[in-house]
Design an enzyme around this catalytic site. Structure first.
Site, PDB file in Angstrom:
ATOM      1  N   TYR A 130       0.830  -1.201   0.000  1.00  0.00           N
ATOM      2  CA  TYR A 130       0.000   0.000   0.000  1.00  0.00           C
ATOM      3  C   TYR A 130       0.869   1.256   0.000  1.00  0.00           C
ATOM      4  O   TYR A 130       1.855   1.367   0.732  1.00  0.00           O
ATOM      5  CB  TYR A 130      -0.922   0.048   1.232  1.00  0.00           C
ATOM      6  CG  TYR A 130      -1.772   1.291   1.234  1.00  0.00           C
ATOM      7  CD1 TYR A 130      -2.885   1.382   0.408  1.00  0.00           C
ATOM      8  CD2 TYR A 130      -1.432   2.395   2.003  1.00  0.00           C
ATOM      9  CE1 TYR A 130      -3.648   2.539   0.366  1.00  0.00           C
ATOM     10  CE2 TYR A 130      -2.185   3.559   1.979  1.00  0.00           C
ATOM     11  CZ  TYR A 130      -3.291   3.626   1.153  1.00  0.00           C
ATOM     12  OH  TYR A 130      -4.035   4.775   1.094  1.00  0.00           O
ATOM     13  N   HIS A 135      -6.274  15.017  -5.565  1.00  0.00           N
ATOM     14  CA  HIS A 135      -6.523  15.426  -4.178  1.00  0.00           C
ATOM     15  C   HIS A 135      -6.523  16.940  -3.994  1.00  0.00           C
ATOM     16  O   HIS A 135      -6.980  17.431  -2.958  1.00  0.00           O
ATOM     17  CB  HIS A 135      -5.483  14.806  -3.247  1.00  0.00           C
ATOM     18  CG  HIS A 135      -5.691  13.343  -3.002  1.00  0.00           C
ATOM     19  ND1 HIS A 135      -5.605  12.402  -4.009  1.00  0.00           N
ATOM     20  CD2 HIS A 135      -5.998  12.657  -1.870  1.00  0.00           C
ATOM     21  CE1 HIS A 135      -5.842  11.197  -3.499  1.00  0.00           C
ATOM     22  NE2 HIS A 135      -6.083  11.325  -2.206  1.00  0.00           N
ATOM     23  N   ASN A 171       0.172  12.982   2.992  1.00  0.00           N
ATOM     24  CA  ASN A 171      -0.270  12.245   4.169  1.00  0.00           C
ATOM     25  C   ASN A 171       0.371  12.837   5.416  1.00  0.00           C
ATOM     26  O   ASN A 171       1.548  12.624   5.683  1.00  0.00           O
ATOM     27  CB  ASN A 171       0.151  10.774   4.036  1.00  0.00           C
ATOM     28  CG  ASN A 171      -1.002   9.829   4.267  1.00  0.00           C
ATOM     29  OD1 ASN A 171      -1.964  10.176   4.938  1.00  0.00           O
ATOM     30  ND2 ASN A 171      -0.917   8.642   3.709  1.00  0.00           N
ATOM     31  N   TYR A 230     -16.985  37.389  40.765  1.00  0.00           N
ATOM     32  CA  TYR A 230     -16.141  36.320  40.225  1.00  0.00           C
ATOM     33  C   TYR A 230     -15.216  36.795  39.109  1.00  0.00           C
ATOM     34  O   TYR A 230     -14.094  36.305  38.975  1.00  0.00           O
ATOM     35  CB  TYR A 230     -17.015  35.191  39.674  1.00  0.00           C
ATOM     36  CG  TYR A 230     -17.692  34.328  40.710  1.00  0.00           C
ATOM     37  CD1 TYR A 230     -17.549  34.563  42.072  1.00  0.00           C
ATOM     38  CD2 TYR A 230     -18.489  33.259  40.316  1.00  0.00           C
ATOM     39  CE1 TYR A 230     -18.184  33.770  43.017  1.00  0.00           C
ATOM     40  CE2 TYR A 230     -19.124  32.452  41.242  1.00  0.00           C
ATOM     41  CZ  TYR A 230     -18.976  32.712  42.591  1.00  0.00           C
ATOM     42  OH  TYR A 230     -19.598  31.918  43.500  1.00  0.00           O
ATOM     43  N   ARG A 277     -12.424  38.194  41.247  1.00  0.00           N
ATOM     44  CA  ARG A 277     -11.869  37.314  42.262  1.00  0.00           C
ATOM     45  C   ARG A 277     -11.339  36.003  41.661  1.00  0.00           C
ATOM     46  O   ARG A 277     -10.411  35.394  42.199  1.00  0.00           O
ATOM     47  CB  ARG A 277     -12.947  37.019  43.298  1.00  0.00           C
ATOM     48  CG  ARG A 277     -12.443  36.326  44.526  1.00  0.00           C
ATOM     49  CD  ARG A 277     -13.471  36.173  45.643  1.00  0.00           C
ATOM     50  NE  ARG A 277     -14.835  36.472  45.330  1.00  0.00           N
ATOM     51  CZ  ARG A 277     -15.857  35.685  45.674  1.00  0.00           C
ATOM     52  NH1 ARG A 277     -15.649  34.555  46.303  1.00  0.00           N
ATOM     53  NH2 ARG A 277     -17.094  36.039  45.400  1.00  0.00           N
ATOM     54  N   PHE A 333      -1.253   9.597  10.723  1.00  0.00           N
ATOM     55  CA  PHE A 333      -1.815  10.791  10.076  1.00  0.00           C
ATOM     56  C   PHE A 333      -3.083  11.287  10.761  1.00  0.00           C
ATOM     57  O   PHE A 333      -3.582  12.366  10.463  1.00  0.00           O
ATOM     58  CB  PHE A 333      -2.158  10.481   8.613  1.00  0.00           C
ATOM     59  CG  PHE A 333      -2.987   9.228   8.464  1.00  0.00           C
ATOM     60  CD1 PHE A 333      -4.287   9.169   8.900  1.00  0.00           C
ATOM     61  CD2 PHE A 333      -2.429   8.093   7.905  1.00  0.00           C
ATOM     62  CE1 PHE A 333      -5.039   8.013   8.790  1.00  0.00           C
ATOM     63  CE2 PHE A 333      -3.172   6.923   7.785  1.00  0.00           C
ATOM     64  CZ  PHE A 333      -4.485   6.893   8.235  1.00  0.00           C
ATOM     65  N   GLU A 388     -12.129   4.805   5.404  1.00  0.00           N
ATOM     66  CA  GLU A 388     -11.748   5.809   6.400  1.00  0.00           C
ATOM     67  C   GLU A 388     -13.023   6.175   7.163  1.00  0.00           C
ATOM     68  O   GLU A 388     -13.685   7.164   6.866  1.00  0.00           O
ATOM     69  CB  GLU A 388     -11.110   7.005   5.701  1.00  0.00           C
ATOM     70  CG  GLU A 388      -9.836   6.594   4.966  1.00  0.00           C
ATOM     71  CD  GLU A 388      -9.398   7.557   3.880  1.00  0.00           C
ATOM     72  OE1 GLU A 388     -10.025   8.642   3.751  1.00  0.00           O
ATOM     73  OE2 GLU A 388      -8.442   7.235   3.154  1.00  0.00           O
TER      74      GLU A 388
END
Length: 499
Positions: free
Chosen positions: A51, A81, A193, A277, A280, A326, A411
């Site tokens: 792969y 991509h 990646n 608050y 403080r 990744f 994925e």
């Protein structure tokens, strides 16, 4: 000039920031160079389907690609991509992303050629940064889409930044005499990646966020003086009883800032029992912000030294191992956590603004203007702060709580860390603006509160801060266009002059 040596397994965050900001020339650590050469040798010896080297990507992992088509596979990977959409991210993000990608490849576990890393260094040093668009990354398989836009100029394609404008890469490469580069096996995937888009945002968030913590403490101290609050809430005894280091550090910061304040001393024996608050509990709120900031730094330090490619090459065993380095969950979660504390920082600031402009809470002229009614003074500044804080509260929902599957279910659990990164920057900018408003309001409130007590002085450090600020932001004696005052306060805050 010093060199920024990339590929070191010990490269630190501060060292990286220094090299980046000073534009040090880049080099590759000698040991890293050996790992790069060895890992590439291992990749080139692979014959069986593996792969990322000679197969399709994602759910196409079972498609074996012939060796004579591996260059085409790498080129197609970048082209397919690089499909980001929306507005371009800032050029600074692109510059950071390229530098960080060079470093992670130079660590020597990605199996790319040394020539590719040297080519990326050439792009960096000639200011050729691919334009990255806001939409596309789901924060797993790395920032695939943004990194594809960073790498596509290697092929002379896509768009690049050029003196602040966006131009086609081909023309800029030609003008700068940069030759196009031919990728080999695995290199297309190795370029995209990783977590560098998230990491780039994280580094900017930490750097500006650290300055913001100091500025927020200083501005809160000014507000405390203006409201005649008590320094006792920051007393070391109290914080020894709850020994959270970041809360203790914040309390010390405030205690030291206020030490010697004649304004607070004059009010030590007033009828007020204790402060609200928002005064403080400054150490508890600002200190929790610092906790998240420190955690973000810890994650960033680890991520800088990490190989986030897939698969990775073990130069010791010769194995090529697929995993999930990744995945952006760690860095996305750290940014989400920081965003929540930034939102609370903006919220407590807005509450202090409100106390100063409300005469029933401050004891000062309504909306900090003497002729109130005829004039509105600082009234609408609190509206602006409120609107920004409301937006922060919406943005603070953790992006990493979400996931949408991609790649035909391969994925199936994504981090959405990229969404955390982008909205984190928006929350940071919003919080800076709220604190800038508080600075303007606190200066006005202090001057009004001292109208009949001119002899009283702020603490020495706060006196210096007031002097610096009043050179840029004049007292409001009557209504005027306030936006320039707010912008000048924001510039002071971002410059670090009041930190």
């Amino acid at each position: 000039m010093p060199l920024l040596e990339l590929g070191s397994l010990n490269l630190g965050l501060l060292e990286l920031l220094e090299g980046h900001h000073n534009r040090y020339p880049l080099s590759i650590e000698p040991e890293a160079k050996k790992r790069v050469l060895k890992s590439r040798e291992i990749v080139e010896q692979i014959a069986k389907p593996t792969y990322g080297i000679n197969t399709g990507l994602g759910s196409l992992k079972d498609r074996t690609i012939p060796s004579d088509q591996l260059t085409e596979l790498s080129h197609n990977t970048l082209r397919s991509h690089a499909c980001g959409f929306g507005k371009p991210l800032a050029e600074e993000i692109s510059r950071w992303m390229l530098l960080l990608r060079i470093h992670t490849l130079a660590l020597g576990y990605s199996g790319v050629r040394l020539a590719l890393i040297e080519k990326l260094i050439e792009l960096y040093e000639k200011n050729i940064f691919g334009v990255v668009y806001e939409h596309g990354s789901v924060g797993s398989s790395g920032d695939l889409v943004p990194l594809a836009h960073i790498a596509l100029p290697l092929l002379g394609e896509g768009e690049v930044w050029n003196d602040g404008s966006i131009r086609p890469a081909a023309g800029v490469l030609q003008e700068k005499q940069v030759r196009r580069f031919e990728l080999k096996a695995k290199e297309g995937l190795s370029l995209i990646n990783g977590t560098q888009m998230m990491l780039a945002h994280g580094l900017l968030l930490w750097e500006r966020g650290e300055k913001l913590w100091r500025s927020a403490n200083t501005i809160a101290a000014l507000s405390l003086e203006a409201l005649r609050g008590s320094q006792k809430a920051f007393h070391p005894f109290l914080h020894e009883r709850r020994p959270i280091p970041e809360l203790q550090e914040t309390a010390r910061f405030l205690w030291n800032l206020l030490e010697g304040s004649e304004i607070l001393k004059s009010h030590e024996n007033c009828e007020r029992v204790q402060d609200a608050y928002s005064l403080r509990c400054i150490p508890q709120v600002h200190g929790t912000y610092l906790m998240a900031l420190n955690n973000l730094k810890r994650v960033l330090e680890c991520e800088i030294r990490s190989s986030t490619d897939n698969p990775l090459v073990s130069v010791d065993s010769g194995e090529i191992l697929s995993g999930g380095n990744f995945h952006g969950e760690p860095i996305g979660w750290a940014i989400d956590s920081f965003s929540i504390t930034m939102t609370k920082l903006s919220s407590i600031s807005e509450r202090r603004i409100n106390r100063m402009v409300d005469p029933t809470l401050s004891g000062l002229s309504p909306f900090l203007i003497e002729k109130s009614g005829l004039q509105s003074g600082m009234m609408i500044s609190q509206y602006t702060a409120a609107s920004i804080v409301s937006e922060n509260k919406v943005l603070a929902h953790p992006a990493t709580a979400d996931s949408i599957p991609t790649a035909a279910g391969q994925e199936d659990i994504n981090s959405m860390g990229s969404i955390a990164a982008k909205k984190g920057m928006r929350i940071l900018e919003n919080t800076e603006q709220v604190l800038a408003i508080e600075l303007v309001v606190a200066l006005q409130a202090l001057d009004l509160s001292l109208k009949d007590q001119q002899s009283l002085k702020s603490s020495p450090p706060l006196s210096r801060i007031r002097k610096i600020c009043r050179k840029e932001i004049p007292v409001l004696s009557e209504d005027r266009y306030l936006r320039p005052d707010l912008e000048r306060a924001l510039t002071l805050l971002r410059s670090g002059k009041i930190a």
